[in-house]
Structures are given as structure tokens and as C-alpha cells.
Design a protein around this motif. Structure first.
Motif, PDB file in Angstrom:
ATOM      1  N   UNK A   6       0.803  -1.231   0.000  1.00 18.44           N
ATOM      2  CA  UNK A   6       0.000   0.000   0.000  1.00 18.44           C
ATOM      3  C   UNK A   6       0.837   1.284   0.000  1.00 18.44           C
ATOM      4  N   UNK A   7       1.949   1.395   0.759  1.00 23.58           N
ATOM      5  CA  UNK A   7       2.740   2.639   0.655  1.00 23.58           C
ATOM      6  C   UNK A   7       3.330   2.825  -0.745  1.00 23.58           C
ATOM      7  N   UNK A   8       3.797   1.737  -1.340  1.00 25.62           N
ATOM      8  CA  UNK A   8       4.344   1.804  -2.693  1.00 25.62           C
ATOM      9  C   UNK A   8       3.257   2.179  -3.692  1.00 25.62           C
ATOM     10  N   UNK A   9       2.088   1.570  -3.581  1.00 26.89           N
ATOM     11  CA  UNK A   9       0.998   1.840  -4.512  1.00 26.89           C
ATOM     12  C   UNK A   9       0.556   3.305  -4.432  1.00 26.89           C
ATOM     13  N   UNK A  10       0.554   3.863  -3.228  1.00 28.63           N
ATOM     14  CA  UNK A  10       0.159   5.264  -3.064  1.00 28.63           C
ATOM     15  C   UNK A  10       1.179   6.206  -3.693  1.00 28.63           C
ATOM     16  N   UNK A  11       2.448   5.862  -3.610  1.00 22.90           N
ATOM     17  CA  UNK A  11       3.506   6.720  -4.132  1.00 22.90           C
ATOM     18  C   UNK A  11       3.710   6.557  -5.633  1.00 22.90           C
ATOM     19  N   UNK A  12       3.546   5.368  -6.146  1.00 24.98           N
ATOM     20  CA  UNK A  12       3.948   5.091  -7.530  1.00 24.98           C
ATOM     21  C   UNK A  12       3.176   5.884  -8.576  1.00 24.98           C
ATOM     22  N   UNK A  13       1.970   6.298  -8.297  1.00 23.08           N
ATOM     23  CA  UNK A  13       1.236   7.082  -9.298  1.00 23.08           C
ATOM     24  C   UNK A  13       1.885   8.440  -9.541  1.00 23.08           C
ATOM     25  N   UNK A  32       4.827  18.192  -8.608  1.00 21.56           N
ATOM     26  CA  UNK A  32       3.461  18.535  -8.192  1.00 21.56           C
ATOM     27  C   UNK A  32       2.991  17.637  -7.046  1.00 21.56           C
ATOM     28  N   UNK A  33       3.565  16.464  -6.943  1.00 21.77           N
ATOM     29  CA  UNK A  33       3.172  15.544  -5.875  1.00 21.77           C
ATOM     30  C   UNK A  33       3.528  16.101  -4.507  1.00 21.77           C
ATOM     31  N   UNK A  34       4.546  16.930  -4.438  1.00 22.62           N
ATOM     32  CA  UNK A  34       4.948  17.493  -3.148  1.00 22.62           C
ATOM     33  C   UNK A  34       3.854  18.361  -2.550  1.00 22.62           C
ATOM     34  N   UNK A  35       3.102  19.054  -3.396  1.00 24.97           N
ATOM     35  CA  UNK A  35       2.004  19.887  -2.903  1.00 24.97           C
ATOM     36  C   UNK A  35       0.880  19.013  -2.345  1.00 24.97           C
ATOM     37  N   UNK A  36       0.637  17.888  -2.996  1.00 21.57           N
ATOM     38  CA  UNK A  36      -0.436  16.990  -2.550  1.00 21.57           C
ATOM     39  C   UNK A  36       0.026  16.055  -1.453  1.00 21.57           C
ATOM     40  N   UNK A  37       1.320  15.760  -1.453  1.00 23.81           N
ATOM     41  CA  UNK A  37       1.894  14.834  -0.478  1.00 23.81           C
ATOM     42  C   UNK A  37       3.062  15.504   0.232  1.00 23.81           C
ATOM     43  N   UNK A  38       2.769  16.453   1.110  1.00 24.68           N
ATOM     44  CA  UNK A  38       3.866  17.200   1.725  1.00 24.68           C
ATOM     45  C   UNK A  38       4.826  16.329   2.530  1.00 24.68           C
ATOM     46  N   UNK A  39       4.356  15.191   2.974  1.00 24.00           N
ATOM     47  CA  UNK A  39       5.215  14.305   3.752  1.00 24.00           C
ATOM     48  C   UNK A  39       5.614  13.072   2.947  1.00 24.00           C
ATOM     49  N   UNK A  40       5.945  13.289   1.672  1.00 21.07           N
ATOM     50  CA  UNK A  40       6.326  12.169   0.816  1.00 21.07           C
ATOM     51  C   UNK A  40       7.512  11.446   1.431  1.00 21.07           C
ATOM     52  N   UNK A  41       7.356  10.169   1.565  1.00 19.25           N
ATOM     53  CA  UNK A  41       8.422   9.351   2.122  1.00 19.25           C
ATOM     54  C   UNK A  41       8.834   8.336   1.061  1.00 19.25           C
ATOM     55  N   UNK A  42      10.020   8.484   0.483  1.00 12.92           N
ATOM     56  CA  UNK A  42      10.450   7.542  -0.552  1.00 12.92           C
ATOM     57  C   UNK A  42      10.869   6.186   0.013  1.00 12.92           C
ATOM     58  N   UNK A  43      10.935   6.054   1.320  1.00 12.68           N
ATOM     59  CA  UNK A  43      11.461   4.839   1.929  1.00 12.68           C
ATOM     60  C   UNK A  43      10.707   3.569   1.519  1.00 12.68           C
ATOM     61  N   UNK A  86       3.370   0.685 -13.690  1.00 11.62           N
ATOM     62  CA  UNK A  86       2.093   0.833 -14.395  1.00 11.62           C
ATOM     63  C   UNK A  86       1.122  -0.324 -14.185  1.00 11.62           C
ATOM     64  N   UNK A  87       1.600  -1.456 -13.734  1.00 13.94           N
ATOM     65  CA  UNK A  87       0.746  -2.631 -13.614  1.00 13.94           C
ATOM     66  C   UNK A  87      -0.253  -2.523 -12.480  1.00 13.94           C
ATOM     67  N   UNK A  88      -1.245  -3.402 -12.525  1.00 14.30           N
ATOM     68  CA  UNK A  88      -2.200  -3.442 -11.417  1.00 14.30           C
ATOM     69  C   UNK A  88      -1.574  -4.231 -10.264  1.00 14.30           C
ATOM     70  N   UNK A  89      -2.255  -4.257  -9.150  1.00 22.07           N
ATOM     71  CA  UNK A  89      -1.708  -4.888  -7.953  1.00 22.07           C
ATOM     72  C   UNK A  89      -1.356  -6.353  -8.183  1.00 22.07           C
TER      73      UNK A  89
END
Length: 104
Positions: A6-13, A32-43, A86-89
């Protein structure tokens, strides 16, 4: 056992392949993701990538919002990276089952 995706799926888009030659890929986070995800964690992305057999090195460049992954083309075919983004889960799970812990 597969990790929680789930963390990867949320970030990958918000990720895109910026440059790719067999054996080396640069994945970039959309600014642009930084504005929507201010606490982006690449970990979660980094941790998941480190578990893939054939990954030789990972370098994070915070300033350019990118990650460079060096990998063994004999173990990971170049199209696998595109499918991970790009793939589904179900497809991602199948790829990871094939590439995580094959020698473990």
C-alpha cells in the motif's frame, strides 16, 4: 512473503521513468506531488526495490526528486520496471514473487 504494497501503490502514481538504459534506470517523483503529499516518504519504494534480486545499487537524489537504480539485466528484464510502475496490484505481486528472495 511479500511486503505491504500500500505505501508503494500510493507513491507510484507520482513516479515516472525519467531515463532508462538496460542496467540503469532513473525514476523521478513529480514535483506537483509534493504539494499533494507534503510528507512524501520515498522509503517504501527504496525498501521494496532493495529486496529485488539483481538490484546492485540505489542512489537517491533529493534535490532532483529522483532515484537511480542499477540492476543486473540477466536477472531483471528492462520491461519489468515499467510494469512495476504501471501494472495493477496482481501484476506487481506476481513480479515481486518472481524477483524477491529467489535465493533466500
Amino acid at each position: 512473503m511479500l511486503p505491504d504494497l500500500s505505501p508503494f501503490m500510493a507513491l507510484r502514481r507520482h513516479l515516472a521513468i525519467a531515463h532508462h538504459v538496460p542496467g540503469r534506470i532513473r525514476v523521478k517523483l513529480a514535483a506537483a506531488a509534493l504539494a499533494r503529499l507534503p510528507d512524501v516518504d520515498p522509503e517504501p519504494f527504496i525498501a521494496l526495490t532493495k529486496r529485488i534480486q539483481g538490484v546492485n545499487a540505489i542512489r537517491v537524489n533529493v534535490a532532483s526528486l529522483s532515484v537511480v537504480i542499477e540492476y543486473d539485466v540477466r536477472q531483471i528484464a528492462a520491461p519489468v520496471w515499467e510494469r512495476l510502475l504501471a501494472g495493477d496490484t496482481a501484476e506487481i505481486e506476481a513480479i515481486l514473487r518472481d524477483h524477491i528472495g529467489r535465493t533466500a
